[in-house]
Design an enzyme around this catalytic site. Structure first.
Site, mmCIF file in Angstrom:
data_model
loop_
_atom_site.group_PDB
_atom_site.id
_atom_site.type_symbol
_atom_site.label_atom_id
_atom_site.label_comp_id
_atom_site.label_asym_id
_atom_site.label_seq_id
_atom_site.Cartn_x
_atom_site.Cartn_y
_atom_site.Cartn_z
ATOM 1 N N HIS A 35 8.747 0.192 -6.085
ATOM 2 C CA HIS A 35 10.143 0.445 -5.751
ATOM 3 C C HIS A 35 11.090 -0.528 -6.454
ATOM 4 O O HIS A 35 10.693 -1.596 -6.905
ATOM 5 C CB HIS A 35 10.350 0.335 -4.235
ATOM 6 N N ALA A 39 16.322 -6.565 -1.061
ATOM 7 C CA ALA A 39 17.071 -7.786 -0.744
ATOM 8 C C ALA A 39 16.171 -9.010 -0.716
ATOM 9 O O ALA A 39 16.532 -10.073 -1.236
ATOM 10 C CB ALA A 39 17.792 -7.616 0.588
ATOM 11 N N TRP A 40 14.981 -8.882 -0.111
ATOM 12 C CA TRP A 40 14.095 -10.048 -0.032
ATOM 13 C C TRP A 40 13.332 -10.295 -1.316
ATOM 14 O O TRP A 40 12.841 -11.399 -1.536
ATOM 15 C CB TRP A 40 13.151 -9.908 1.158
ATOM 16 N N ARG A 86 12.928 1.128 1.332
ATOM 17 C CA ARG A 86 13.061 0.831 -0.094
ATOM 18 C C ARG A 86 12.203 1.772 -0.941
ATOM 19 O O ARG A 86 12.568 2.104 -2.071
ATOM 20 C CB ARG A 86 12.737 -0.634 -0.378
ATOM 21 N N GLU A 113 3.719 -1.277 2.014
ATOM 22 C CA GLU A 113 3.379 -2.538 1.364
ATOM 23 C C GLU A 113 2.278 -3.243 2.159
ATOM 24 O O GLU A 113 2.044 -2.955 3.340
ATOM 25 C CB GLU A 113 4.646 -3.408 1.257
ATOM 26 N N ARG A 114 1.604 -4.155 1.505
ATOM 27 C CA ARG A 114 0.617 -5.005 2.178
ATOM 28 C C ARG A 114 1.279 -5.758 3.320
ATOM 29 O O ARG A 114 2.411 -6.231 3.208
ATOM 30 C CB ARG A 114 0.050 -5.984 1.160
ATOM 31 N N TYR A 116 1.774 -8.916 5.194
ATOM 32 C CA TYR A 116 1.575 -10.330 4.880
ATOM 33 C C TYR A 116 1.489 -11.226 6.109
ATOM 34 O O TYR A 116 1.481 -12.458 5.983
ATOM 35 C CB TYR A 116 2.694 -10.820 3.959
ATOM 36 N N ARG A 124 8.507 -17.801 -1.127
ATOM 37 C CA ARG A 124 7.273 -18.071 -1.866
ATOM 38 C C ARG A 124 7.296 -19.426 -2.564
ATOM 39 O O ARG A 124 6.316 -20.174 -2.536
ATOM 40 C CB ARG A 124 7.045 -16.963 -2.893
ATOM 41 N N ARG A 140 -0.895 -14.207 -2.146
ATOM 42 C CA ARG A 140 -0.097 -13.111 -2.705
ATOM 43 C C ARG A 140 -0.934 -12.088 -3.446
ATOM 44 O O ARG A 140 -0.703 -10.882 -3.317
ATOM 45 C CB ARG A 140 0.944 -13.649 -3.700
ATOM 46 N N ARG A 141 -1.892 -12.535 -4.275
ATOM 47 C CA ARG A 141 -2.417 -11.672 -5.322
ATOM 48 C C ARG A 141 -3.922 -11.428 -5.273
ATOM 49 O O ARG A 141 -4.402 -10.527 -5.966
ATOM 50 C CB ARG A 141 -2.062 -12.273 -6.692
ATOM 51 N N HIS A 212 4.591 0.497 -3.347
ATOM 52 C CA HIS A 212 5.029 -0.901 -3.308
ATOM 53 C C HIS A 212 4.147 -1.712 -4.258
ATOM 54 O O HIS A 212 3.156 -1.207 -4.780
ATOM 55 C CB HIS A 212 4.924 -1.436 -1.880
ATOM 56 N N GLY A 213 4.484 -2.967 -4.430
ATOM 57 C CA GLY A 213 3.734 -3.795 -5.362
ATOM 58 C C GLY A 213 2.247 -3.796 -5.099
ATOM 59 O O GLY A 213 1.436 -3.606 -6.013
#
Length: 290
Positions: A35, A39-40, A86, A113-114, A116, A124, A140-141, A212-213
């Site tokens: 996406h 904002a974040w 989003r 999204e994942r 978290y 971050r 994160r990854r 999402h990412g």
């Protein structure tokens, strides 16, 4: 976002036929798109399941993506999104730019999204100053490391779990995740992929999935067979379409590639990778690593 359409050349992809002109194997082209900037994302905070709208820049990213896909000739028959705004807003803007606003849309939490966990809302870069860049990069990854779970003391817990949209999931609300690794994202995404999306693909429909990412990274890992220890280095910037060409068994026939201005894309990738670098810590930025 994942678009699936019939195979073709570099330009006018969506107008080409599924089977090759010589009667060869059927191929499909999928476009993965994270996406537009939220904002974040702009504030470098873990957004996850907190609902956020796109920034003005995120709106522009989605519109640019629509222009790229329209120029390539994509014509969609069905759209799947997560249930986060989003993701939905990005799909609207892409379709609007393509003059395909009428296309049917379906939404599922399984494309969210994942989650978290306790990291939600935290910056971050400030976390990296406290816990180290490598630790934050793993949170994160990485593939199989789950961050600390969210609990009722978290400032965004009730915002998420009292949200009416989660009353309509295919699992009970109390069984929804409180934190996820990328592996766990893939585990909850794949049933939807195989049971709902793949049958539509096999009908020959042209499909768009607003993702999402991390849900996009998880699907990319699955389709391309990216090793567990290499997915940490795969970066998908906001608003940049990624082309995948797949055979009739949905296996890639060549490596994925980004669509659009390559210089701008590389700058966007670097921007995402720099989000986890240490900065001067703020106040009250702490999380249990247990």
């Amino acid at each position: 976002m994942v678009g699936l359409e019939r195979g073709g050349g570099e330009k006018g992809l969506g107008r080409a036929l599924a089977a090759s002109s010589g009667g060869g194997d059927m191929t499909f082209k999928l476009v993965l798109l994270r996406h537009g900037e939220g904002a974040w994302n702009k504030e470098n905070r873990f957004c996850s399941w907190v609902d956020q709208r796109l920034t003005p820049n995120g709106i522009k990213e989605a519109q640019t993506c629509g222009k790229v896909l329209k120029e390539a000739g994509f014509e969609f028959d069905l759209v799947f999104t997560s249930i986060l705004s989003r993701s939905i807003e990005t799909s609207w803007l892409v379709l609007q730019e393509m003059e395909q606003e009428w296309v049917q849309t379906e939404s599922s939490w399984r494309l969210n999204e994942r989650h978290y966990g306790a990291l939600i809302g935290l910056n971050r870069a400030e976390l990296a100053s406290i816990h180290g860049e490598e630790k934050v990069k793993l949170w994160r990854r990485s593939y199989d490391i789950t961050p600390p779970p969210i609990d009722e003391s978290h400032s965004h817990f009730h915002e998420i779990y009292n949200d009416r949209r989660y009353n309509y999931c295919d699992v009970a609300k109390e069984k929804l995740p409180k934190a996820e690794s990328l592996k766990e994202v893939l585990d909850r995404l794949l049933p939807y992929w195989y049971d709902v999306i793949v049958p539509e693909i096999k009908k020959g429909k042209c499909i768009l999935i607003s993702a999402h990412g991390n849900s996009a990274r998880a699907l990319l890992k699955h389709l391309e067979g990216i090793p567990d220890d290499e997915i940490v280095n795969v970066t998908l910037p906001t608003g940049v379409p990624v082309l995948l060409e797949l055979d009739e068994n949905l296996h890639p026939v060549r490596p994925h590639r980004f669509l659009g201005n390559q210089e701008a894309i590389q700058a966007a990738i670097k921007k995402v990778e720099d989000q986890g670098k240490a900065a001067a810590p703020g106040k009250n930025i702490s999380v249990s690593a247990n």
